[in-house]
Enzyme design. Structure first.
Site, mmCIF file in Angstrom:
data_model
loop_
_atom_site.group_PDB
_atom_site.id
_atom_site.type_symbol
_atom_site.label_atom_id
_atom_site.label_comp_id
_atom_site.label_asym_id
_atom_site.label_seq_id
_atom_site.Cartn_x
_atom_site.Cartn_y
_atom_site.Cartn_z
ATOM 1 N N HIS A 242 -9.312 1.616 0.016
ATOM 2 C CA HIS A 242 -9.202 2.340 1.270
ATOM 3 C C HIS A 242 -10.555 2.193 1.948
ATOM 4 C CE1 HIS A 242 -5.855 4.149 -0.825
ATOM 5 N NE2 HIS A 242 -5.571 4.959 0.177
ATOM 6 N N HIS B 148 1.438 5.419 -2.143
ATOM 7 C CA HIS B 148 0.946 6.469 -3.039
ATOM 8 C C HIS B 148 2.145 7.119 -3.727
ATOM 9 C CE1 HIS B 148 -3.323 6.524 -1.713
ATOM 10 N NE2 HIS B 148 -2.783 6.009 -0.609
ATOM 11 N N GLU C 14 -11.086 4.390 6.950
ATOM 12 C CA GLU C 14 -9.893 5.034 7.514
ATOM 13 C C GLU C 14 -10.335 6.216 8.361
ATOM 14 O OE1 GLU C 14 -5.537 6.888 6.275
ATOM 15 O OE2 GLU C 14 -7.043 6.569 4.720
ATOM 16 N N GLN D 239 -9.524 9.307 -5.404
ATOM 17 C CA GLN D 239 -9.254 9.998 -4.141
ATOM 18 C C GLN D 239 -10.416 10.878 -3.684
ATOM 19 O OE1 GLN D 239 -6.016 10.596 -1.778
ATOM 20 N NE2 GLN D 239 -8.059 10.710 -0.918
ATOM 21 N N HIS E 107 0.840 -1.202 0.000
ATOM 22 C CA HIS E 107 0.000 0.000 0.000
ATOM 23 C C HIS E 107 0.874 1.251 0.000
ATOM 24 C CE1 HIS E 107 -3.954 1.975 0.856
ATOM 25 N NE2 HIS E 107 -3.121 2.953 1.199
ATOM 26 N N ASP F 216 2.519 3.324 2.888
ATOM 27 C CA ASP F 216 1.457 4.291 2.604
ATOM 28 C C ASP F 216 2.001 5.607 2.043
ATOM 29 O OD1 ASP F 216 -1.077 5.325 2.358
ATOM 30 O OD2 ASP F 216 -1.417 5.627 4.489
#
Length: 423
Positions: free
Chosen positions: A210, A59, A213, A152, A57, A309
């Site tokens: 996701h 970005h 969270e 996102q 995971h 992450d």
């Protein structure tokens, strides 16, 4: 003649004095005490030889953008999302590619040879998608990069979100992503899970969302994710990432939820470095740890991985592509300090994420790709404790990185001349 022979290695399962023979980019044999002619021979001297680290995971489109256009003052998840929104109009494909390639260099140097990166699909231009597809092509000789189409701004909340995501998949993005807790309502979040899982089923793709969270105990989209996985027959192909709301749920509800997740064979990615930082921001004291229930999920038979992450981006100003750092934090946050538990933390940055990514030819067995890392440690728990130096990193049998063992030369009277860190 072999291409490479590594001898006197310790393996993560505890076997010692092991030899690993490499021919044509693959492991030809793993056995004890093998002696055979080879073009290159490495004496592991009893140190730990591991399959490469895997980050399930990340970005990559935002990596190394810290401070652009400003710093996240509150340190919260929502300000990070808003800050990324401010940065997006300023992004260029060239800048994303340059930063991502720099990060991939960091990763290889630390033995991290496979990354699943979420890439933002919210903007109709799909600029981050095109940039990371170019990065994927360029790093393929030394790193496996798997991309997740990640809306996102919410696949239903953002205009054209679902169409943008479909176009990203058409361009070659590998996995369907989502963020149901960021949709406008709980109902829209559940609807987004259904739509995205159906899209993945139609295309024969994996899913990585996701999910939940937040610190909200009523954020329960992982329940819907497990249900849709079971309904559509996606068992073993779906991952829920973060799941931090499970930390705040009551035990009775979780006692029903975890078996549902196990029935669907959900994968789980916890991100201890980031969620210990982002979650609990609205608490005074006591503060919640803000990481999902890793020991309980493992005990139920789920595959659990740790992700990094973020590294130096709108959400997090630290990081260095070191998955042992993520394992070290996960060990502490989840209180996994027993010997078996520490080995599970090591597996959470090696074999478990490899399983979630569906990596073929991963591992230390005959026929696997000759990808491995030699660590300045004798056991997995020692590697985590020391964030062990990578003495050597091999990709397809070729050495691509490595550092000398740390030493200290002391000349004070009565002091040893060298320090051994392996105690």
């Amino acid at each position: 003649m072999l291409d490479l022979l590594i001898h006197d290695a310790t393996l993560p399962d505890g076997r010692t004095s092991m030899s690993v023979a490499v021919q044509d980019g693959r492991i030809a044999e793993v056995t004890q005490g093998l002696r055979a002619p080879a073009h290159a021979t490495v004496d592991a001297a009893g140190m730990l030889l591991s399959p490469p680290f895997v980050d399930a995971h990340f970005h990559l489109d935002a990596a190394l953008s810290y401070g652009l256009p400003r710093v996240n003052a509150s340190g919260t998840l929502l300000e990070g999302i808003a800050l990324w929104g401010e940065l997006k109009p300023l992004l260029t494909q060239e800048a994303i590619v340059e930063r991502a390639l720099a990060y991939c260099d960091w990763a290889v140097a630390r033995g991290l040879l496979a990354i699943r990166s979420h890439v933002d699909t919210s903007d109709p231009s799909l600029l981050p998608v095109e940039a990371l597809l170019e990065v994927k092509r360029r790093v393929a000789p030394y790193l496996d990069l798997q991309l997740v189409a990640f809306p996102q701004d919410g696949v239903l909340r953002a205009p054209g979100g679902l169409d943008n995501l479909r176009r990203a998949l058409d361009l070659g993005v590998d996995v369907v992503g989502g963020i149901p807790h960021f949709e406008r309502t709980m109902a829209q979040g559940a609807e987004s899970v259904r739509l995205l899982c159906e899209l993945a089923a139609e295309r024969g793709l994996r899913v990585d969302m996701h999910c939940d969270e937040s610190d909200d105990p009523l954020s329960r989209h992982v329940e819907t994710l497990a249900h849709e996985t079971h309904r559509l027959g996606l068992h073993g192909r779906v991952t829920g990432s973060h799941l931090t709301s499970m930390h705040s749920m009551d035990n009775y509800y979780v006692s029903k939820l975890i078996p549902l997740m196990a029935e669907a064979q959900l994968g789980v990615v916890a991100n201890p470095l980031i969620n210990i930082t982002l979650q609990g921001r609205h608490d005074t004291y006591p503060k919640r740890r803000g990481m999902t229930r890793v020991p309980e999920l493992l005990a139920a038979g789920l595959t659990v991985a740790f992700g990094h992450d973020c590294v130096m981006d709108p959400w997090y100003g630290g990081g260095s592509a070191d998955m042992l750092e993520a394992a070290h934090m996960g060990l502490h946050v989840a209180q996994m300090t027993g010997q078996d538990a520490m080995r599970q933390c090591f597996a959470a940055v090696t074999e478990n994420p490899a399983r979630l990514l569906g990596l073929q030819g991963y591992g230390l067995a005959a026929g696997c790709h000759a990808d491995f890392v030699l660590l300045h440690a004798r056991t997995p728990s020692e590697a985590i404790r020391l964030r062990a130096t990578r003495l050597g990193v091999w990709r397809r049998g070729q050495r691509v990185a490595g550092s000398p063992a740390p030493t200290a030369d002391l000349s004070l009277p009565g002091r040893p001349s060298r320090v051994d860190f392996l105690h």
